[in-house]
Design a protein around this motif. Structure first.
Motif, PDB file in Angstrom:
ATOM      1  N   LYS A  12       9.150  77.047 -27.548  1.00  0.00           N
ATOM      2  CA  LYS A  12       8.545  75.518 -28.918  1.00  0.00           C
ATOM      3  C   LYS A  12       9.633  75.930 -29.780  1.00  0.00           C
ATOM      4  N   LEU A  13      10.764  76.333 -29.679  1.00  0.00           N
ATOM      5  CA  LEU A  13      12.183  76.282 -30.382  1.00  0.00           C
ATOM      6  C   LEU A  13      13.039  75.815 -29.621  1.00  0.00           C
ATOM      7  N   ALA A  14      12.981  75.440 -28.336  1.00  0.00           N
ATOM      8  CA  ALA A  14      13.558  75.118 -28.083  1.00  0.00           C
ATOM      9  C   ALA A  14      13.091  73.546 -27.637  1.00  0.00           C
ATOM     10  N   LEU A  15      11.761  73.195 -27.193  1.00  0.00           N
ATOM     11  CA  LEU A  15      11.533  71.823 -27.798  1.00  0.00           C
ATOM     12  C   LEU A  15      12.353  70.907 -28.917  1.00  0.00           C
ATOM     13  N   ARG A  16      12.046  71.919 -29.731  1.00  0.00           N
ATOM     14  CA  ARG A  16      11.473  71.175 -30.682  1.00  0.00           C
ATOM     15  C   ARG A  16      13.575  70.512 -31.234  1.00  0.00           C
ATOM     16  N   MET A  17      14.467  71.885 -30.717  1.00  0.00           N
ATOM     17  CA  MET A  17      16.008  71.727 -30.502  1.00  0.00           C
ATOM     18  C   MET A  17      16.844  70.333 -30.118  1.00  0.00           C
ATOM     19  N   GLY A  18      15.581  70.112 -28.601  1.00  0.00           N
ATOM     20  CA  GLY A  18      16.152  69.428 -28.058  1.00  0.00           C
ATOM     21  C   GLY A  18      16.296  69.671 -26.768  1.00  0.00           C
ATOM     22  N   TYR A  19      15.889  70.172 -26.401  1.00  0.00           N
ATOM     23  CA  TYR A  19      16.138  70.735 -25.221  1.00  0.00           C
ATOM     24  C   TYR A  19      15.346  69.839 -24.453  1.00  0.00           C
ATOM     25  N   TRP A  20      16.339  69.711 -22.877  1.00  0.00           N
ATOM     26  CA  TRP A  20      15.117  69.342 -21.980  1.00  0.00           C
ATOM     27  C   TRP A  20      14.277  69.862 -21.643  1.00  0.00           C
ATOM     28  N   GLN A  21      13.226  69.530 -21.113  1.00  0.00           N
ATOM     29  CA  GLN A  21      11.902  70.133 -20.011  1.00  0.00           C
ATOM     30  C   GLN A  21      12.518  71.516 -19.080  1.00  0.00           C
ATOM     31  N   HIS A  22      13.604  70.246 -18.459  1.00  0.00           N
ATOM     32  CA  HIS A  22      13.910  71.237 -17.154  1.00  0.00           C
ATOM     33  C   HIS A  22      15.167  72.087 -17.829  1.00  0.00           C
ATOM     34  N   VAL A  23      15.740  71.986 -18.422  1.00  0.00           N
ATOM     35  CA  VAL A  23      16.052  72.842 -19.139  1.00  0.00           C
ATOM     36  C   VAL A  23      16.031  74.908 -19.343  1.00  0.00           C
ATOM     37  N   ILE A  24      14.080  74.279 -19.768  1.00  0.00           N
ATOM     38  CA  ILE A  24      13.494  75.426 -19.962  1.00  0.00           C
ATOM     39  C   ILE A  24      13.278  75.946 -19.083  1.00  0.00           C
ATOM     40  N   ALA A  25      12.751  75.215 -18.477  1.00  0.00           N
ATOM     41  CA  ALA A  25      11.671  75.698 -16.982  1.00  0.00           C
ATOM     42  C   ALA A  25      12.883  76.514 -16.482  1.00  0.00           C
ATOM     43  N   ALA A  26      14.376  75.965 -16.174  1.00  0.00           N
ATOM     44  CA  ALA A  26      14.920  76.276 -15.094  1.00  0.00           C
ATOM     45  C   ALA A  26      15.088  78.071 -16.083  1.00  0.00           C
ATOM     46  N   TYR A  27      15.924  78.373 -17.171  1.00  0.00           N
ATOM     47  CA  TYR A  27      15.895  79.065 -17.702  1.00  0.00           C
ATOM     48  C   TYR A  27      14.889  80.259 -17.834  1.00  0.00           C
ATOM     49  N   PHE A  28      13.512  79.939 -17.842  1.00  0.00           N
ATOM     50  CA  PHE A  28      11.417  80.623 -17.358  1.00  0.00           C
ATOM     51  C   PHE A  28      11.774  80.864 -16.278  1.00  0.00           C
ATOM     52  N   GLY A  29      12.367  80.090 -15.341  1.00  0.00           N
ATOM     53  CA  GLY A  29      12.464  79.868 -13.810  1.00  0.00           C
ATOM     54  C   GLY A  29      11.048  79.822 -13.367  1.00  0.00           C
ATOM     55  N   GLU A  30      10.720  78.824 -13.972  1.00  0.00           N
ATOM     56  CA  GLU A  30       9.621  77.819 -13.921  1.00  0.00           C
ATOM     57  C   GLU A  30       9.277  76.234 -14.107  1.00  0.00           C
ATOM     58  N   ASN A  31       8.433  75.986 -13.545  1.00  0.00           N
ATOM     59  CA  ASN A  31       8.363  74.824 -13.208  1.00  0.00           C
ATOM     60  C   ASN A  31       8.095  73.326 -14.696  1.00  0.00           C
ATOM     61  N   GLN A  32       8.588  72.319 -14.661  1.00  0.00           N
ATOM     62  CA  GLN A  32       8.564  71.778 -15.670  1.00  0.00           C
ATOM     63  C   GLN A  32       7.149  71.318 -16.579  1.00  0.00           C
ATOM     64  N   GLY A  33       6.186  71.389 -15.585  1.00  0.00           N
ATOM     65  CA  GLY A  33       4.497  71.079 -15.502  1.00  0.00           C
ATOM     66  C   GLY A  33       4.365  71.983 -16.758  1.00  0.00           C
ATOM     67  N   ARG A  34       4.421  73.119 -16.677  1.00  0.00           N
ATOM     68  CA  ARG A  34       4.453  74.719 -17.652  1.00  0.00           C
ATOM     69  C   ARG A  34       5.205  73.754 -19.590  1.00  0.00           C
ATOM     70  N   ILE A  35       6.051  73.656 -18.663  1.00  0.00           N
ATOM     71  CA  ILE A  35       6.988  73.447 -20.097  1.00  0.00           C
ATOM     72  C   ILE A  35       6.358  72.223 -20.781  1.00  0.00           C
TER      73      ILE A  35
END
Length: 60
Positions: A12-35
């Motif tokens: 949630k913080l990363a989203l608020r900060m403007g990170y792209w969903q695919h960057v967040i997903a890659a960090y967690f080893g998850e797919n963009q759908g979860r984000i």
């Protein structure tokens, strides 16, 4: 990997900060759908937002 309750505030913080969903997903080893589901409130709607990102999180 599955995003845990402890991960959601960071997402949630990363989203608020403007990170792209695919960057967040890659960090967690998850797919963009979860984000996207977290962003839109389908998953973990009541979870808080973290105060800071982990030190190894990718730079913005």
């Amino acid at each position: 990997m599955v995003i845990t309750d402890d991960d959601v505030p960071v997402v949630k913080l990363a989203l608020r900060m403007g990170y792209w969903q695919h960057v967040i997903a890659a960090y967690f080893g998850e797919n963009q759908g979860r984000i996207s589901e977290i962003k839109n409130g389908k998953l973990f709607p009541g979870a808080p937002v973290a105060d800071h990102l982990p030190p190894d999180f990718p730079p913005l």
